[in-house]
Motif scaffolding. Sequence first.
Motif, PDB file in Angstrom:
ATOM      1  N   ALA B 161      14.051 -46.754  36.354  1.00  0.00           N
ATOM      2  CA  ALA B 161      14.351 -45.810  35.274  1.00  0.00           C
ATOM      3  C   ALA B 161      13.953 -44.392  35.686  1.00  0.00           C
ATOM      4  O   ALA B 161      14.598 -43.419  35.311  1.00  0.00           O
ATOM      5  CB  ALA B 161      13.628 -46.207  33.996  1.00  0.00           C
ATOM      6  N   ALA B 162      12.892 -44.262  36.487  1.00  0.00           N
ATOM      7  CA  ALA B 162      12.480 -42.939  36.946  1.00  0.00           C
ATOM      8  C   ALA B 162      13.436 -42.437  38.019  1.00  0.00           C
ATOM      9  O   ALA B 162      13.952 -41.328  37.951  1.00  0.00           O
ATOM     10  CB  ALA B 162      11.059 -42.995  37.492  1.00  0.00           C
ATOM     11  N   ARG B 163      13.700 -43.290  38.992  1.00  0.00           N
ATOM     12  CA  ARG B 163      14.503 -42.874  40.130  1.00  0.00           C
ATOM     13  C   ARG B 163      15.949 -42.603  39.743  1.00  0.00           C
ATOM     14  O   ARG B 163      16.549 -41.641  40.203  1.00  0.00           O
ATOM     15  CB  ARG B 163      14.434 -43.959  41.201  1.00  0.00           C
ATOM     16  N   PHE B 164      16.517 -43.482  38.942  1.00  0.00           N
ATOM     17  CA  PHE B 164      17.926 -43.340  38.573  1.00  0.00           C
ATOM     18  C   PHE B 164      18.070 -42.814  37.153  1.00  0.00           C
ATOM     19  O   PHE B 164      18.883 -43.318  36.379  1.00  0.00           O
ATOM     20  CB  PHE B 164      18.645 -44.685  38.708  1.00  0.00           C
ATOM     21  N   ILE B 166      19.488 -40.407  35.993  1.00  0.00           N
ATOM     22  CA  ILE B 166      20.760 -39.774  35.626  1.00  0.00           C
ATOM     23  C   ILE B 166      21.865 -40.809  35.397  1.00  0.00           C
ATOM     24  O   ILE B 166      22.989 -40.459  35.107  1.00  0.00           O
ATOM     25  CB  ILE B 166      21.232 -38.772  36.691  1.00  0.00           C
ATOM     26  N   GLN B 167      21.562 -42.082  35.556  1.00  0.00           N
ATOM     27  CA  GLN B 167      22.617 -43.075  35.353  1.00  0.00           C
ATOM     28  C   GLN B 167      22.131 -44.220  34.455  1.00  0.00           C
ATOM     29  O   GLN B 167      21.067 -44.774  34.667  1.00  0.00           O
ATOM     30  CB  GLN B 167      23.097 -43.632  36.705  1.00  0.00           C
ATOM     31  N   PRO B 168      22.930 -44.588  33.415  1.00  0.00           N
ATOM     32  CA  PRO B 168      22.561 -45.747  32.608  1.00  0.00           C
ATOM     33  C   PRO B 168      22.760 -47.018  33.436  1.00  0.00           C
ATOM     34  O   PRO B 168      23.722 -47.112  34.199  1.00  0.00           O
ATOM     35  CB  PRO B 168      23.570 -45.706  31.458  1.00  0.00           C
ATOM     36  N   PHE B 169      21.817 -47.966  33.355  1.00  0.00           N
ATOM     37  CA  PHE B 169      21.988 -49.170  34.184  1.00  0.00           C
ATOM     38  C   PHE B 169      21.418 -50.405  33.499  1.00  0.00           C
ATOM     39  O   PHE B 169      20.648 -50.329  32.537  1.00  0.00           O
ATOM     40  CB  PHE B 169      21.344 -48.984  35.554  1.00  0.00           C
ATOM     41  N   ILE B 170      21.849 -51.553  33.999  1.00  0.00           N
ATOM     42  CA  ILE B 170      21.355 -52.847  33.526  1.00  0.00           C
ATOM     43  C   ILE B 170      20.933 -53.658  34.742  1.00  0.00           C
ATOM     44  O   ILE B 170      21.669 -53.724  35.732  1.00  0.00           O
ATOM     45  CB  ILE B 170      22.463 -53.618  32.775  1.00  0.00           C
ATOM     46  N   ILE B 171      19.733 -54.221  34.685  1.00  0.00           N
ATOM     47  CA  ILE B 171      19.335 -55.173  35.721  1.00  0.00           C
ATOM     48  C   ILE B 171      19.295 -56.539  35.056  1.00  0.00           C
ATOM     49  O   ILE B 171      18.564 -56.734  34.086  1.00  0.00           O
ATOM     50  CB  ILE B 171      17.950 -54.830  36.300  1.00  0.00           C
ATOM     51  N   TYR B 172      20.092 -57.464  35.558  1.00  0.00           N
ATOM     52  CA  TYR B 172      20.174 -58.768  34.913  1.00  0.00           C
ATOM     53  C   TYR B 172      19.572 -59.849  35.799  1.00  0.00           C
ATOM     54  O   TYR B 172      19.977 -60.043  36.947  1.00  0.00           O
ATOM     55  CB  TYR B 172      21.631 -59.105  34.585  1.00  0.00           C
ATOM     56  N   ASP B 173      18.575 -60.553  35.263  1.00  0.00           N
ATOM     57  CA  ASP B 173      17.932 -61.652  35.975  1.00  0.00           C
ATOM     58  C   ASP B 173      18.648 -62.943  35.575  1.00  0.00           C
ATOM     59  O   ASP B 173      18.472 -63.445  34.471  1.00  0.00           O
ATOM     60  CB  ASP B 173      16.458 -61.684  35.565  1.00  0.00           C
ATOM     61  N   GLU B 174      19.458 -63.467  36.482  1.00  0.00           N
ATOM     62  CA  GLU B 174      20.310 -64.600  36.100  1.00  0.00           C
ATOM     63  C   GLU B 174      19.536 -65.913  36.073  1.00  0.00           C
ATOM     64  O   GLU B 174      20.018 -66.906  35.551  1.00  0.00           O
ATOM     65  CB  GLU B 174      21.527 -64.711  37.021  1.00  0.00           C
ATOM     66  N   ARG B 175      18.333 -65.957  36.615  1.00  0.00           N
ATOM     67  CA  ARG B 175      17.547 -67.181  36.528  1.00  0.00           C
ATOM     68  C   ARG B 175      16.848 -67.291  35.175  1.00  0.00           C
ATOM     69  O   ARG B 175      16.835 -68.341  34.555  1.00  0.00           O
ATOM     70  CB  ARG B 175      16.521 -67.247  37.657  1.00  0.00           C
ATOM     71  N   HIS B 176      16.267 -66.186  34.723  1.00  0.00           N
ATOM     72  CA  HIS B 176      15.536 -66.222  33.457  1.00  0.00           C
ATOM     73  C   HIS B 176      16.360 -65.658  32.303  1.00  0.00           C
ATOM     74  O   HIS B 176      15.856 -65.521  31.198  1.00  0.00           O
ATOM     75  CB  HIS B 176      14.225 -65.438  33.579  1.00  0.00           C
ATOM     76  N   HIS B 177      17.614 -65.318  32.574  1.00  0.00           N
ATOM     77  CA  HIS B 177      18.529 -64.780  31.555  1.00  0.00           C
ATOM     78  C   HIS B 177      17.909 -63.606  30.806  1.00  0.00           C
ATOM     79  O   HIS B 177      17.904 -63.550  29.591  1.00  0.00           O
ATOM     80  CB  HIS B 177      18.939 -65.870  30.562  1.00  0.00           C
ATOM     81  N   LEU B 178      17.367 -62.698  31.585  1.00  0.00           N
ATOM     82  CA  LEU B 178      16.694 -61.545  30.997  1.00  0.00           C
ATOM     83  C   LEU B 178      17.351 -60.271  31.523  1.00  0.00           C
ATOM     84  O   LEU B 178      17.551 -60.123  32.731  1.00  0.00           O
ATOM     85  CB  LEU B 178      15.211 -61.571  31.382  1.00  0.00           C
ATOM     86  N   ALA B 179      17.719 -59.390  30.612  1.00  0.00           N
ATOM     87  CA  ALA B 179      18.340 -58.135  31.035  1.00  0.00           C
ATOM     88  C   ALA B 179      17.406 -56.973  30.742  1.00  0.00           C
ATOM     89  O   ALA B 179      16.819 -56.891  29.669  1.00  0.00           O
ATOM     90  CB  ALA B 179      19.668 -57.934  30.320  1.00  0.00           C
ATOM     91  N   GLY B 180      17.254 -56.096  31.704  1.00  0.00           N
ATOM     92  CA  GLY B 180      16.544 -54.836  31.495  1.00  0.00           C
ATOM     93  C   GLY B 180      17.592 -53.748  31.352  1.00  0.00           C
ATOM     94  O   GLY B 180      18.438 -53.593  32.225  1.00  0.00           O
ATOM     95  N   ILE B 181      17.550 -53.038  30.262  1.00  0.00           N
ATOM     96  CA  ILE B 181      18.613 -52.080  29.969  1.00  0.00           C
ATOM     97  C   ILE B 181      18.030 -50.679  29.875  1.00  0.00           C
ATOM     98  O   ILE B 181      17.045 -50.448  29.166  1.00  0.00           O
ATOM     99  CB  ILE B 181      19.303 -52.439  28.632  1.00  0.00           C
ATOM    100  N   GLN B 186      15.304 -44.427  27.429  1.00  0.00           N
ATOM    101  CA  GLN B 186      14.203 -45.358  27.637  1.00  0.00           C
ATOM    102  C   GLN B 186      14.775 -46.711  28.030  1.00  0.00           C
ATOM    103  O   GLN B 186      15.981 -46.915  27.972  1.00  0.00           O
ATOM    104  CB  GLN B 186      13.416 -45.493  26.340  1.00  0.00           C
ATOM    105  N   TRP B 187      13.871 -47.621  28.446  1.00  0.00           N
ATOM    106  CA  TRP B 187      14.393 -48.942  28.802  1.00  0.00           C
ATOM    107  C   TRP B 187      13.834 -49.992  27.864  1.00  0.00           C
ATOM    108  O   TRP B 187      12.768 -49.826  27.293  1.00  0.00           O
ATOM    109  CB  TRP B 187      14.105 -49.278  30.259  1.00  0.00           C
ATOM    110  N   TYR B 188      14.589 -51.073  27.686  1.00  0.00           N
ATOM    111  CA  TYR B 188      14.123 -52.194  26.880  1.00  0.00           C
ATOM    112  C   TYR B 188      14.672 -53.488  27.458  1.00  0.00           C
ATOM    113  O   TYR B 188      15.530 -53.482  28.344  1.00  0.00           O
ATOM    114  CB  TYR B 188      14.524 -52.017  25.417  1.00  0.00           C
ATOM    115  N   LEU B 189      14.131 -54.606  26.953  1.00  0.00           N
ATOM    116  CA  LEU B 189      14.515 -55.917  27.492  1.00  0.00           C
ATOM    117  C   LEU B 189      15.363 -56.661  26.476  1.00  0.00           C
ATOM    118  O   LEU B 189      15.200 -56.484  25.269  1.00  0.00           O
ATOM    119  CB  LEU B 189      13.264 -56.740  27.798  1.00  0.00           C
TER     120      LEU B 189
END
Lengths: 435, 247
Positions: B161-164, B166-181, B186-189
């Motif tokens: 979130a600090a480094r990027f 300037i761009q909205p992003f999603i990190i999706y953990d496909e094993r635990h079905h958890l998305a960081g948005i 700000q970011w949330y899970l």
Amino acid sequence: MDVNEKLEILTDAAKYDVACTSSGVDRASRPGMLGSASCAGICHSFAADGRCISLLKVLMTNECIYDCAYCTNRASNDRPRASFTPQELADLTIGFYRRNYIEGLFLSSGVSHSPDHATEQMCEAIMLLRETYRFRGYIHAKAIPGASPELVERLGLLVDRLSVNIELPSERSLKLLAPNKARRAILGPMAQIRDGVAQTKALARYKGAPRFAPAGQSTQMIVGATPETDHQILNLSSALYRSYDLRRVFFSAYIPVGTSEFLPQGKPAPLAREHRLYQADWLMRMYGFSVDEIVDEAHPDLDPLIDPKCQWALRHLDFFPIEVNTATLEELMRVPGIGTFGARKIVRARRAARLSYDDLKLLKIVARRAQYFITCGGKYRAGLRFDGAEIYRALTSTLSLPRRQRLDPGVTQPGLFDFDALLPVEARKALTGQF
Amino acid sequence: MLTYTYDGTLEGLLCCIFVIYECHEVPDEIVEESQLQFSFDQQLRTIETRLDQADRVWRGIGRRIGSGAQLKIRGVFLASDPQKATKLCRWVLKGFKVGKRIYADITSEVGEPVEALYRRVAREQNQMVQFARFEQKENGVWFARIKPEHSVVPLIMDHFAARFNIQPFIIYDERHHLAGIYDRQQWYLAQTGELNLPEDSAEEIRYQELWRTFYDAIAIKERFNPKLRQNLLPKRFWGNMTELQHI
């Protein structure tokens, strides 16, 4: 020519450059700006040769008027040539960076017209990244020997790390293989970078003050192309650390790309030698060893079979065995097989409890080498004898023959009765009945 | 054998510790309700999660042991080890007894398992920072798919979130079905099994091709060393990495 083709040519031309570290500077991110830098560096991938990929390592151009015998981009070599425009290069860097492929850019260049022209092109590309794209990632640039001091100054204010390749370990070799480059032209910019870094450190009074190459400078040299001994090489790098305040000296085992009569033909220089040199380099930078402790006139080359710290330890047996429960951090770091991490873990863990050999195992300290040089709770590991020759044999006899040959190409298949080389100590003892 | 069951949240585990002190008993194990396996001599106690109790224990840990302990518990609790609750509970109980000295305890039967888990989580956190690959989608969102052993998404969101920023992003953990948005503020899970992804942007395909070109060209053929590569970059990550998917 499209960008993909250019990228292929200019990466291929840059791949022999060894440094690919993104370390040495911490730069926090800033709202509205892309990127940050972390002091420890981050590797984003590993290539098929096992080397880390941290930066986009390319040349601005591989057209070169120089004819250095050891270099794949020399004027007389028949290679496809290409050049990036500053815009293409900046777009590539940003595109890769936003996908988390890289930490930043490592830019070098062939000398297409003159050293000044090459440096100007590099400056333009990096300027675009820093000013137009407001890029806060890591940038490492090569200063071209012979470029004017004003241009080097400009470059230094834009990048995190600047480096000048010293290329070969001695002036004689340089004269032979790189007739266009003078030692003076290499050391000149090196001194300028050192002074620039020192100056901004002394003068920067406010937070946003322009900083000259905040991650310092590094250099690299090719080993195995010329006849220098490890003693000469390590003394040179030690002198560079001392008098030019370098952060890193990189070594690169020579890979035959040249046809000069002065170069060894056919076989590449053994990687094992490069590896041992790096180990020695680490001892100098991280472990507080001086160069004379590692190699001296009497032993001008490192032993390929055991690491430099083991070599030192075997020459200084009076220092050992040391007790892990009471030794200082510095003493622990001198034990073969215990690194900086291991030594710190030991110091931390023994605040809570006295350590036994089992505890060392829990701390993931590998006892294979360390066991000969330590006592734990006053006990020297059962079944070992504290004797230099015995320890050396034990350390080397566990090496398999292929591994031995990789480390030391001089080794040949041992004869049928050459037990020493073939069998681990324990097995040999069992065979001969000497317990 | 006394077994506590909890709801699988960190608050639930903290409530277990609260009950231990309240009832003066120490359970032999603490397991997540959904993973409970019955055995003969088992004595069960189901611990209810109450936020006020959890909060008291949490503040107690901060006061008695220190904020370093809170950080460590947060990290270790993300591990995918079915015994993590039991291990953490023992560690906290000991920490309440000895205070800050628990930090140096990395070899005892209480300290070592927690330290080992902590290292594994921290290692994977690093690896995800290194090896996550983002793709640009048509709608301008950047998307990264990862498959970590431990659920480390909460630990890597700050970095990205600090480094990027300037761009909205999603990190999706496909094993635990958890998305960081991350929405550029700000970011949330979000816990989700379903993903409706837009197509890749036109630029995306071009950059992936360029990256593969670079990756193949940077290796020195004379030094081919697949074993070293695999040690440094284990194969389990390759499936989600642009440059290695096709090897």
